[in-house]
Design a protein around this motif. Structure first.
Motif, short mmCIF file in Angstrom:
data_model
loop_
_atom_site.label_atom_id
_atom_site.label_comp_id
_atom_site.label_asym_id
_atom_site.label_seq_id
_atom_site.Cartn_x
_atom_site.Cartn_y
_atom_site.Cartn_z
N MET A 159 -12.48 100.03 -8.10
CA MET A 159 -13.26 98.88 -7.77
C MET A 159 -12.30 98.01 -6.78
O MET A 159 -11.33 97.42 -7.10
N ALA A 160 -13.05 97.85 -5.61
CA ALA A 160 -12.30 97.19 -4.41
C ALA A 160 -12.49 95.80 -4.49
O ALA A 160 -13.62 95.36 -4.34
N LEU A 161 -11.39 95.04 -4.41
CA LEU A 161 -11.70 93.62 -4.42
C LEU A 161 -11.95 93.10 -2.69
O LEU A 161 -11.16 93.86 -2.04
N ARG A 162 -12.37 92.19 -2.41
CA ARG A 162 -12.20 91.57 -1.14
C ARG A 162 -10.93 90.87 -0.98
O ARG A 162 -10.26 90.44 -1.91
N ALA A 163 -10.39 91.25 0.17
CA ALA A 163 -9.17 90.47 0.41
C ALA A 163 -8.83 89.11 0.15
O ALA A 163 -7.84 88.97 -0.25
N VAL A 164 -10.00 88.25 0.45
CA VAL A 164 -9.90 87.00 0.13
C VAL A 164 -9.62 86.66 -1.28
O VAL A 164 -8.68 86.01 -1.75
N GLU A 165 -10.46 87.44 -2.31
CA GLU A 165 -10.26 87.18 -3.48
C GLU A 165 -8.70 87.49 -4.22
O GLU A 165 -8.21 87.03 -4.83
N PHE A 166 -8.32 88.82 -3.38
CA PHE A 166 -6.82 89.28 -3.97
C PHE A 166 -5.83 88.22 -3.65
O PHE A 166 -4.96 88.05 -4.67
N HIS A 167 -6.13 87.75 -2.60
CA HIS A 167 -5.05 86.62 -2.19
C HIS A 167 -5.11 85.73 -3.05
O HIS A 167 -3.92 85.08 -3.27
N ILE A 168 -6.17 85.23 -3.41
CA ILE A 168 -6.30 83.91 -4.12
C ILE A 168 -5.65 84.21 -5.73
O ILE A 168 -5.19 83.59 -6.17
N LEU A 169 -6.02 85.57 -6.12
CA LEU A 169 -5.30 85.89 -7.39
C LEU A 169 -3.85 85.99 -7.34
O LEU A 169 -3.15 85.58 -8.10
N LEU A 170 -3.39 86.39 -6.30
CA LEU A 170 -1.94 86.25 -6.01
C LEU A 170 -1.38 85.07 -5.98
O LEU A 170 -0.33 84.74 -6.55
N ALA A 171 -2.04 84.19 -5.35
CA ALA A 171 -1.39 82.81 -5.28
C ALA A 171 -1.52 82.26 -6.64
O ALA A 171 -0.65 81.74 -6.98
N LEU A 172 -2.81 82.56 -7.55
CA LEU A 172 -2.80 82.01 -8.93
C LEU A 172 -1.72 82.57 -9.70
O LEU A 172 -1.46 82.17 -10.94
N ALA A 173 -1.33 83.67 -9.42
CA ALA A 173 -0.55 84.51 -10.38
C ALA A 173 0.85 83.66 -10.43
O ALA A 173 1.69 83.91 -11.49
N VAL A 174 1.16 83.09 -9.42
CA VAL A 174 2.66 82.50 -9.44
C VAL A 174 2.39 81.26 -10.51
O VAL A 174 3.22 80.96 -11.51
N GLU A 175 1.61 80.32 -10.31
CA GLU A 175 1.34 79.21 -11.21
C GLU A 175 0.00 78.70 -11.03
O GLU A 175 -0.93 79.08 -10.29
N GLU A 176 -0.63 77.77 -11.96
CA GLU A 176 -1.85 77.05 -11.89
C GLU A 176 -1.74 76.26 -10.51
O GLU A 176 -0.86 75.42 -10.25
N CYS A 177 -2.71 76.25 -9.63
CA CYS A 177 -2.61 75.30 -8.48
C CYS A 177 -4.22 74.78 -8.29
O CYS A 177 -5.40 75.22 -8.92
#
Lengths: 120, 916
Positions: free
Chosen positions: A1-19
């Motif tokens: 299941m391939a994610l769109r690049a935008v979505e993956f980056h957002i998930l990465l950002a949120l993995a650190v902390e709630e934003c």
């Protein structure tokens, strides 16, 4: 299941902390060294999709830690201008991000074996 | 005074607020579900982004443009996805959960509402039929009328750069729109800086000979520049040039129309170069004109080229001394340079006119040059009539909408039981209202489509009625995007007008309370609402009726105006003798004398005579004159009189009374002194109280004085409604003319002797074509064409409006009575006489009628300026018309309220009280 690049980056950002929204933009920009400079519309379209799919959830409104510039402006009490909506990864979202990261890292090791990756 | 104490932080605060508001507006561009879910977050983030840019030093534009670009890009993508998913059943895309059964899209809801409405209609087909038909009638009439208004008034002429075309007139005190002389044309062409091109033209009947029978065609005498002005092109061969059409350098060439090429030459290429003998002159065809447009779908067939068979060089125009030396002879059309205003062109023409006057005061006496946009000169006169008709159909539509609105409202109230049940079962008020709106929309769309088709059919019927030439409706009214748009807009308005009120009203009903009250008709349409409906319908109807009564009166007035002669049983035809064949006045006179003799010999003909222009044929002329023995007037301002050229027996044939003196005789010819017969108005004007016989006048065209030998009664010449004008009759044989007309009084129906008369003329000259064979009565009737047309149509519309209003009043009153059944029952049970109830209902109706009549008549008076333009012999404030309209309305409303009132009086109290 391939994610769109935008979505993956957002998930990465949120993995650190709630934003909140703008913080996500800033984090994504930082992660990619300024290469991916998202616009709010693009961000929220992705967020909307991920909210519907259950990868991301809202977690209330909180005051943003005040920056020095904002302190100069007096805010009427009770105004909600400085309170933002925060988003967090759900368990499902974390799993999705992990799966994607695994997939990508597998690809990178294959590439490394074929000497396609320049050691930066 | 700027408050200097405002600090930077304040400015920043204002800017920040503006930014945030801007962000709000941008988010509004996204679809509703998106806004609901993440809208507020997006506002925040947009705001943050803009603030960051500002603190980075960007201007307002620099902060906002990226935000706008972002929004446009993403909002459109969201909308695309949103609309796309509305047509598919949305499925919960969570991979783990089953397809959500409760997923609804807009299309689902819509189709459910539509199916529900259709079910209801099937149960009560009468209601649906009445509503749709009523609306379709209104929409159809409006579509038809708008198509006409569009085709005639709104669309530009079908020539390239039509908005720059102007008609150029030579104005005198007698003729505000007169012809131009070739000299004037040449001067304008030389001096103009505001015109791209100017051309001369004049359509006229021409004789085509060389075939088995002489044929009359329509020719247009034009300069080569005429083709330039209108952007006309040749389909085959070429068009002739200015040199070839100018006097002095003219060539015997001709250009034929596509129509003629098809009919006469079978579209053979060899037509180019073929000979054509026109008016006795041999010409060579050099080209075929490409038809610039479909003549049937353009008013007056395109005006400049409509119906023309052959285009001839202007120099060929039959004038005694040649075109260059002639006075005002032809029409002129020009094309302004791009960007030049009409006023500029006008001013320039005025200047040129003045220069001409200074250079040649005799020839140019009393003349100025003027122009107006070509479109205006063609359709300007028909505007009041068309607008009046358009207003009438709009009124019919309004009445139809009011009717249907009440119908829907009443039905909505009736459905309270059902609506309350739905509410009890969980339908929200919004859902109920939505269903009503959908039903109204469905009604309107169906009516819109039906009305559109009805409108096209009505148009065909209208064309079949043969509208008069003064209302130039093309035979093939074009259907273009504007008409479709109009119909769509009207349908939408109708949906809103008819459906909105019931929907609003119903949504406010407390359905819960209705349920509890045991389904009784707790709230009705309300007395005030019903009254408003009735008054509006009646006021509109009475206005329409008043206007149509005025038009009918006008028509009657026109019919009764005496025309001064007996037009029944008179045969007429026209002919023009080719100049080359009849070069001398002697030949002309001989032909005419023989022709009349032969015609008189035809069995069935009582008397025959010649006249240059048959009354009501549209032809005629005027002449300036001076009375002998009085101080000579300014040659630039000679008094004008109509002039007619007649042979002896003309007055007898036409049965125009000879009041004094004598008629012309055969002895009044070229060898005897000039004589004239004048009409009453002329005598009264120049010699009031004296005997005019023996008095003498002079004219610029005659040598020597002309003696008055007789006085005849006044006659009308162009229209029945023209004012009395002085008229001069001149002896035909004293002024040789090649164009003339025959009038013959017949003992049998005029047209039955057509062939005999034609043969009689051909026995004198077999090559002489004759045309415009028509009974005089027909010509006179045609002149009344516009008034008859308008009276007919407006009368029809008024009739429809009254019918609709009557149906509406009946419906409203019935409904009101039904509402009050319980109350009436109580009153009757308590002993009130039935008549009292009857009188009360009818009385109330009459009172409302009076109010409505006052409003409606005021409306009709307000339209006074429009109606005045089309009325004759009647003022828009004519009391008889207004009174009769009010009376008709009262009668209709009493009739319409009587039946329901009688039902009310007959209500059985027991039934009324126990009814639930």
């Amino acid at each position: 299941m391939a994610l769109r690049a935008v979505e993956f980056h957002i998930l990465l950002a949120l993995a650190v902390e709630e934003c909140h929204g703008y913080a996500i933009l800033q984090e994504v920009s930082r992660i990619t060294d300024g290469e991916l400079d998202l616009e709010p519309g693009t961000l929220y379209r992705a967020l909307h999709r991920m909210l519907k799919d259950g990868w991301v959830a809202e977690c209330g409104r909180r005051s943003v830690p005040t920056a020095s510039a904002r302190a100069a402006r007096p805010e009427p009490p009770g105004s909600n201008e400085e309170r933002r909506r925060y988003y967090k990864l759900t368990a499902l979202g974390r799993r999705v991000a992990t799966a994607e990261a695994d997939r990508l890292s597998k690809l990178v090791s294959i590439a490394r074996r074929h000497q396609l990756v320049s050691h930066a | 005074m700027r408050d200097r104490r405002r600090t930077r932080p304040d400015r920043e605060a204002r800017r920040a607020k503006a930014d945030r508001r801007f962000a709000w507006w941008l988010v509004w561009l996204y679809p509703p579900p998106f806004r609901r879910d993440v809208g507020l977050g997006l506002v925040d983030t947009l705001d943050d982004r803009m603030r960051a840019r500002r603190s980075g030093g960007a201007s307002t534009i620099g902060t906002r443009i990226p935000a706008v670009a972002d929004t446009v890009r993403n909002a459109s993508a969201e909308w695309t996805a949103y609309v796309g998913s509305a047509f598919r059943r949305t499925v919960d895309s969570h991979p783990d959960s089953p397809a959500a059964p409760g997923g609804r899209t807009i299309m689902d809801t819509l189709s459910q509402d539509i199916r529900y409405a259709l079910r209801l209609w099937r149960r009560r087909p009468g209601f649906a039929l009445v509503a749709i038909l009523t609306l379709a009638l209104g929409v159809g009439a409006n579509t038809a009328m708008f198509s006409i208004v569009n085709a005639v008034l709104l669309r530009p002429l079908p020539y390239p750069n039509a908005d720059r075309l102007v008609a150029i007139w030579g104005r005198t005190s007698a003729f505000p729109r007169g012809l131009l002389s070739y000299r004037e044309y040449a001067e304008i062409r030389r001096q103009t800086a505001s015109l791209d091109a100017i051309g001369l033209w004049l359509p006229q009947s021409i004789n085509l000979t060389g075939g088995t029978e002489p044929q009359r065609l329509v020719g247009n005498f034009v300069t080569g520049s005429f083709f330039d002005v209108l952007g006309l092109k040749a389909e085959r061969g070429r068009l002739f040039t200015n040199e070839e059409s100018a006097p002095g350098t003219a060539k015997p060439v001709a250009v034929i129309s596509h129509q003629l090429w098809r009919q006469r030459f079978n579209q053979d290429e060899r037509a180019i170069g073929a000979p054509l003998t026109i008016n006795g002159t041999p010409l060579t065809i050099v080209g075929v004109m490409a038809p610039p447009f479909d003549a049937d779908s353009v008013p007056s067939g395109g005006y400049f080229v409509g119906g023309v068979d052959v285009f001839l060089p202007a120099a060929e125009f039959p004038v005694p001394r040649g075109l260059a030396a002639a006075g005002p002879t032809l029409l002129a059309v020009g094309r302004l340079k791009s960007g030049v205003a009409v006023e500029t062109g006008l001013a320039e023409l005025d200047t040129i006119g003045r220069r001409l006057l200074a250079a040649d005061p005799n020839a140019q006496a009393g003349r100025t040059l003027t122009s107006e946009p070509a479109h205006e000169s063609i359709v300007g006169t028909s505007r009041p009539a068309l607008l009046l008709l358009f207003a009438a159909v709009a009124v019919v539509l309004l009445i139809a909408c009011v009717n249907v609105s009440h119908l829907l409202l009443a039905r909505a109230i009736d459905r309270q039981k059902e609506l309350a049940l739905r509410a009890a079962l969980g339908a929200s008020r919004a859902a109920v209202t939505r269903q009503l709106i959908v039903e109204a929309a469905l009604l309107s769309v169906t009516a819109g489509v039906a009305g559109f088709l009805l409108g096209r059919w009505a148009l065909a019927a209208l064309i079949w009625l043969q509208p008069p030439s003064s209302v130039p409706i093309p035979t093939n009214v074009p259907l273009d995007g504007l008409v479709l748009l109009f119909t769509g807009a009207v349908t939408l308005l109708v949906a809103g007008g008819a459906g909105l009120m019931p929907a609003l009203r119903t949504s406010r009903l407390d359905l819960g309370r209705v349920l509890q009250a045991g389904f009784r008709r707790a709230s009705g349409t309300g007395r005030r609402t019903r009254d408003v409906f009735m008054v509006v319908e009646m006021a509109l109807s009475v206005a329409l009726v008043a206007v149509s009564v005025l038009l009918i009166q006008s028509l009657l007035a026109i019919q009764q105006v005496p025309i001064g002669f007996d037009s029944s049983s008179v045969f007429t035809l026209q002919f023009r003798l080719p100049q080359s064949k009849y070069p001398k006045p002697d030949n002309i006179a001989r032909f005419f004398r023989s022709a009349i003799e032969r015609v008189r010999a035809v069995p069935g003909v009582e008397s025959a005579a010649l006249v240059r222009a048959v009354p009501f044929s549209g032809n005629g002329g005027t002449v300036g004159y001076a009375v002998e023995g009085r101080p000579a007037p300014d040659p630039a301002a000679l008094p004008q009189s109509r002039v007619h050229f007649v042979t002896p027996d003309y007055f007898r044939t036409m049965r125009t009374p000879l009041l004094k003196g004598r008629d012309f005789t055969d002895r009044d010819d070229l060898s005897t002194p000039l004589v004239t017969v004048i009409n009453e108005t002329f005598a009264r004007r120049e010699w009031p109280g004296e005997d005019p016989i023996g008095k003498r006048i002079t004219t610029p065209q005659t040598t020597g004085p002309v003696t008055v030998i007789g006085v005849v009664g006044d006659t009308k010449h162009y229209t029945a409604t023209e004012p009395a004008m002085p008229q001069l009759y001149v002896a035909h044989y004293q002024v040789p003319l090649i164009f003339s007309s025959l009038v013959a009084r017949t003992a049998v129906p005029p047209l039955s002797v057509t062939n005999e008369i034609r043969k009689a003329i051909w026995s004198v000259d077999k090559d002489q074509p004759v045309w415009s064979i028509v009974a005089l009565d027909t010509l006179v009737e045609r002149s009344r064409g516009q008034s008859r047309f308008l009276a007919l149509l407006l009368g029809a519309f008024a009739g429809v409006a009254l019918l609709l209003a009557a149906v509406g009043i009946y419906g409203v009153t019935s409904y009101g009575v039904a509402q009050r059944t319980r109350e009436i029952g109580i009153r009757l049970a308590l002993g009130a006489p039935g008549e009292r109830v009857l009188r009360e209902v009818v009385g109330r109706g009459v009172m409302l009628t009076v109010i409505a009549a006052a409003i409606g008549l005021a409306g009709a008076l307000a339209m006074g300026r429009l109606t005045k333009a089309v009325l004759f012999g009647v003022t828009p404030t004519d009391p008889a018309a207004l009174a009769s309209a009010a009376l008709v309305l009262t009668a209709v409303s009493i009739a319409a309220t009587y039946l329901p009132a009688r039902r009310a009086a007959r209500v059985d109290p027991v039934v009324a009280l126990t009814e639930e």
